[in-house]
Write a protein that holds these residues in place. Sequence first.
Motif, PDB file in Angstrom:
ATOM      1  N   LYS A   1       0.867  -1.178   0.000  1.00  0.00           N
ATOM      2  CA  LYS A   1       0.000   0.000   0.000  1.00  0.00           C
ATOM      3  C   LYS A   1       0.898   1.220   0.000  1.00  0.00           C
ATOM      4  CE  LYS A   1      -1.920   2.646   2.821  1.00  0.00           C
ATOM      5  NZ  LYS A   1      -1.860   4.134   2.940  1.00  0.00           N
ATOM      6  N   VAL A   2       0.566   2.204  -0.838  1.00  0.00           N
ATOM      7  CA  VAL A   2       1.325   3.464  -0.834  1.00  0.00           C
ATOM      8  C   VAL A   2       0.366   4.646  -0.803  1.00  0.00           C
ATOM      9  CG1 VAL A   2       3.384   2.543  -1.978  1.00  0.00           C
ATOM     10  CG2 VAL A   2       1.554   3.525  -3.373  1.00  0.00           C
ATOM     11  N   PHE A   3       0.859   5.734  -0.261  1.00  0.00           N
ATOM     12  CA  PHE A   3       0.131   7.001  -0.145  1.00  0.00           C
ATOM     13  C   PHE A   3       0.882   7.981  -1.030  1.00  0.00           C
ATOM     14  CE2 PHE A   3      -0.847  10.725   2.861  1.00  0.00           C
ATOM     15  CZ  PHE A   3      -2.098  10.935   2.312  1.00  0.00           C
ATOM     16  N   PHE A   4       0.200   8.596  -1.987  1.00  0.00           N
ATOM     17  CA  PHE A   4       0.936   9.414  -2.958  1.00  0.00           C
ATOM     18  C   PHE A   4       0.182  10.681  -3.352  1.00  0.00           C
ATOM     19  CE2 PHE A   4      -1.501   8.401  -6.818  1.00  0.00           C
ATOM     20  CZ  PHE A   4      -2.204   7.272  -6.402  1.00  0.00           C
ATOM     21  N   THR A   5       0.933  11.644  -3.877  1.00  0.00           N
ATOM     22  CA  THR A   5       0.356  12.879  -4.407  1.00  0.00           C
ATOM     23  C   THR A   5      -0.168  12.583  -5.807  1.00  0.00           C
ATOM     24  OG1 THR A   5       1.955  14.144  -3.142  1.00  0.00           O
ATOM     25  CG2 THR A   5       0.836  15.305  -4.923  1.00  0.00           C
ATOM     26  N   ASP A   6      -1.441  12.816  -5.954  1.00  0.00           N
ATOM     27  CA  ASP A   6      -2.147  12.359  -7.148  1.00  0.00           C
ATOM     28  C   ASP A   6      -2.212  13.484  -8.198  1.00  0.00           C
ATOM     29  OD1 ASP A   6      -3.704  10.967  -8.876  1.00  0.00           O
ATOM     30  OD2 ASP A   6      -5.399  10.698  -7.516  1.00  0.00           O
ATOM     31  N   ASN A   7      -1.086  13.800  -8.821  1.00  0.00           N
ATOM     32  CA  ASN A   7      -1.110  14.780  -9.918  1.00  0.00           C
ATOM     33  C   ASN A   7      -0.356  14.184 -11.104  1.00  0.00           C
ATOM     34  OD1 ASN A   7       1.433  14.948  -8.850  1.00  0.00           O
ATOM     35  ND2 ASN A   7       1.432  17.148  -8.529  1.00  0.00           N
ATOM     36  N   GLY A   8      -1.040  14.060 -12.206  1.00  0.00           N
ATOM     37  CA  GLY A   8      -0.439  13.473 -13.394  1.00  0.00           C
ATOM     38  C   GLY A   8      -0.520  11.961 -13.351  1.00  0.00           C
ATOM     39  N   VAL A   9       0.536  11.316 -13.828  1.00  0.00           N
ATOM     40  CA  VAL A   9       0.535   9.852 -13.949  1.00  0.00           C
ATOM     41  C   VAL A   9       1.203   9.240 -12.716  1.00  0.00           C
ATOM     42  CG1 VAL A   9       1.352   7.926 -15.363  1.00  0.00           C
ATOM     43  CG2 VAL A   9       0.728  10.082 -16.454  1.00  0.00           C
ATOM     44  N   PHE A  10       0.598   8.174 -12.209  1.00  0.00           N
ATOM     45  CA  PHE A  10       1.239   7.442 -11.108  1.00  0.00           C
ATOM     46  C   PHE A  10       1.035   5.944 -11.304  1.00  0.00           C
ATOM     47  CE2 PHE A  10       1.552   5.560  -6.861  1.00  0.00           C
ATOM     48  CZ  PHE A  10       2.755   6.093  -6.446  1.00  0.00           C
ATOM     49  N   HIS A  11       2.127   5.218 -11.292  1.00  0.00           N
ATOM     50  CA  HIS A  11       2.094   3.759 -11.383  1.00  0.00           C
ATOM     51  C   HIS A  11       2.599   3.182 -10.065  1.00  0.00           C
ATOM     52  CE1 HIS A  11       2.678   3.776 -16.059  1.00  0.00           C
ATOM     53  NE2 HIS A  11       1.669   4.520 -15.669  1.00  0.00           N
ATOM     54  N   HIS A  12       1.990   2.067  -9.673  1.00  0.00           N
ATOM     55  CA  HIS A  12       2.418   1.357  -8.460  1.00  0.00           C
ATOM     56  C   HIS A  12       2.410  -0.123  -8.813  1.00  0.00           C
ATOM     57  CE1 HIS A  12       1.059  -0.116  -4.185  1.00  0.00           C
ATOM     58  NE2 HIS A  12       2.370  -0.255  -4.326  1.00  0.00           N
ATOM     59  N   SER A  13       3.528  -0.789  -8.628  1.00  0.00           N
ATOM     60  CA  SER A  13       3.553  -2.208  -8.987  1.00  0.00           C
ATOM     61  C   SER A  13       4.415  -3.015  -8.026  1.00  0.00           C
ATOM     62  CB  SER A  13       4.055  -2.390 -10.419  1.00  0.00           C
ATOM     63  OG  SER A  13       5.351  -1.873 -10.546  1.00  0.00           O
ATOM     64  N   VAL A  14       4.114  -4.306  -7.961  1.00  0.00           N
ATOM     65  CA  VAL A  14       4.966  -5.247  -7.227  1.00  0.00           C
ATOM     66  C   VAL A  14       5.615  -6.130  -8.289  1.00  0.00           C
ATOM     67  CG1 VAL A  14       5.055  -7.130  -5.559  1.00  0.00           C
ATOM     68  CG2 VAL A  14       3.503  -5.208  -5.181  1.00  0.00           C
ATOM     69  N   ASN A  15       6.932  -6.129  -8.312  1.00  0.00           N
ATOM     70  CA  ASN A  15       7.686  -6.863  -9.332  1.00  0.00           C
ATOM     71  C   ASN A  15       8.570  -7.910  -8.682  1.00  0.00           C
ATOM     72  OD1 ASN A  15       6.624  -5.083 -11.290  1.00  0.00           O
ATOM     73  ND2 ASN A  15       8.258  -3.622 -10.824  1.00  0.00           N
ATOM     74  N   MET A  16       9.138  -8.740  -9.545  1.00  0.00           N
ATOM     75  CA  MET A  16       9.962  -9.843  -9.039  1.00  0.00           C
ATOM     76  C   MET A  16      11.140 -10.111  -9.971  1.00  0.00           C
ATOM     77  SD  MET A  16       8.606 -13.691  -8.465  1.00  0.00           S
ATOM     78  CE  MET A  16       8.547 -14.304 -10.106  1.00  0.00           C
ATOM     79  N   HIS A  17      12.263 -10.435  -9.353  1.00  0.00           N
ATOM     80  CA  HIS A  17      13.402 -10.997 -10.085  1.00  0.00           C
ATOM     81  C   HIS A  17      13.483 -12.454  -9.694  1.00  0.00           C
ATOM     82  CE1 HIS A  17      15.228  -7.565 -11.953  1.00  0.00           C
ATOM     83  NE2 HIS A  17      15.257  -6.884 -10.813  1.00  0.00           N
ATOM     84  N   THR A  18      13.667 -13.348 -10.663  1.00  0.00           N
ATOM     85  CA  THR A  18      13.783 -14.768 -10.325  1.00  0.00           C
ATOM     86  C   THR A  18      14.919 -15.402 -11.124  1.00  0.00           C
ATOM     87  OG1 THR A  18      12.611 -16.887 -10.270  1.00  0.00           O
ATOM     88  CG2 THR A  18      11.971 -15.362 -12.017  1.00  0.00           C
ATOM     89  N   GLU A  19      15.543 -16.404 -10.507  1.00  0.00           N
ATOM     90  CA  GLU A  19      16.635 -17.105 -11.190  1.00  0.00           C
ATOM     91  C   GLU A  19      16.083 -17.969 -12.326  1.00  0.00           C
ATOM     92  OE1 GLU A  19      18.328 -19.143  -7.843  1.00  0.00           O
ATOM     93  OE2 GLU A  19      19.640 -17.457  -7.332  1.00  0.00           O
ATOM     94  N   LYS A  20      14.779 -18.270 -12.268  1.00  0.00           N
ATOM     95  CA  LYS A  20      14.165 -19.147 -13.272  1.00  0.00           C
ATOM     96  C   LYS A  20      14.079 -18.468 -14.639  1.00  0.00           C
ATOM     97  CE  LYS A  20      12.125 -22.394 -10.310  1.00  0.00           C
ATOM     98  NZ  LYS A  20      13.399 -23.091 -10.177  1.00  0.00           N
TER      99      LYS A  20
END
Length: 229
Positions: free
Chosen positions: A146-165
């Motif tokens: 969960k993030v709290f952000f200033t909502d002006n223009g474009v905002f992306h929020h993501s959960v990413n992963m690096h994997t050895e596979k």
Amino acid sequence: MASDKYPSVYVVDSHADWPHPPPKLRQRQCRMGVAQTLLFMLVSVALCGMIIEACLIYHLYQLDTAPSASFSKHTGGEDDTSPTKKPSYEIPPSKPVAHLTDGQDVIHEEKIMAWSMNADPLLYEMDYKDRKLIIQKEGYYYVYSKVFFTDNGVFHHSVNMHTEKYAGGRITLLQSRKYSLKSSKIRSNSYLGGVFHLYKNDAVYVEVSNTTKIDRHKSFENIFGAYMI
Ligand SMILES: *[C@@H]1O[C@H](CO)[C@@H](O)[C@H](O)[C@H]1NC(C)=O
């Protein structure tokens, strides 16, 4: 002169020895002195006891009121907890779990968010390294942020992963996107959560379009966590 007629006024005085107190009186005075000293000592001891008691009560009160999730309390002083100290759990979690928050020791990258190691992170059978949660045990995990952000223009929020596979690049697990007027002064929240099969050494992390838009007031307003189901 009067002194010539009466050679000595003291001679006729029957209580010639009155300036010297009788031995009985002197003894009583002495005894009273001892009693006074004793009384003084007793009062002193009682006062000392009261002061010590007051200090103990104050100390207990401080211990009682100290724990709080406030941002400044937990992260203001660097002296209270060393970041490398592993917390000990009275009842250890049954499965791997992590819950990370914001804190004053946090330094975000331009896009990748960092998490506090001072603000009492819950971190059990998982590692935190280079702004990422490293999985130690393979299994299914609920991952959330969960993030709290200033909502002006474009905002992306993501959960990413690096994997050895999959060598090469990242895998996006979760994403939310918000498009607003550049002039707006609104603040918004974004919450992401989902279940994923994760392997040992998988690195999971939170990315936003620009970390300068993250609003940072309380430690519990920006969070990242995962737990095995
Ligand atoms: C993030 O925002 C800051 C301040 O508005 C800006 O200087 C910077 O270039 C932005 N970074 C990206 C990756 O957009």
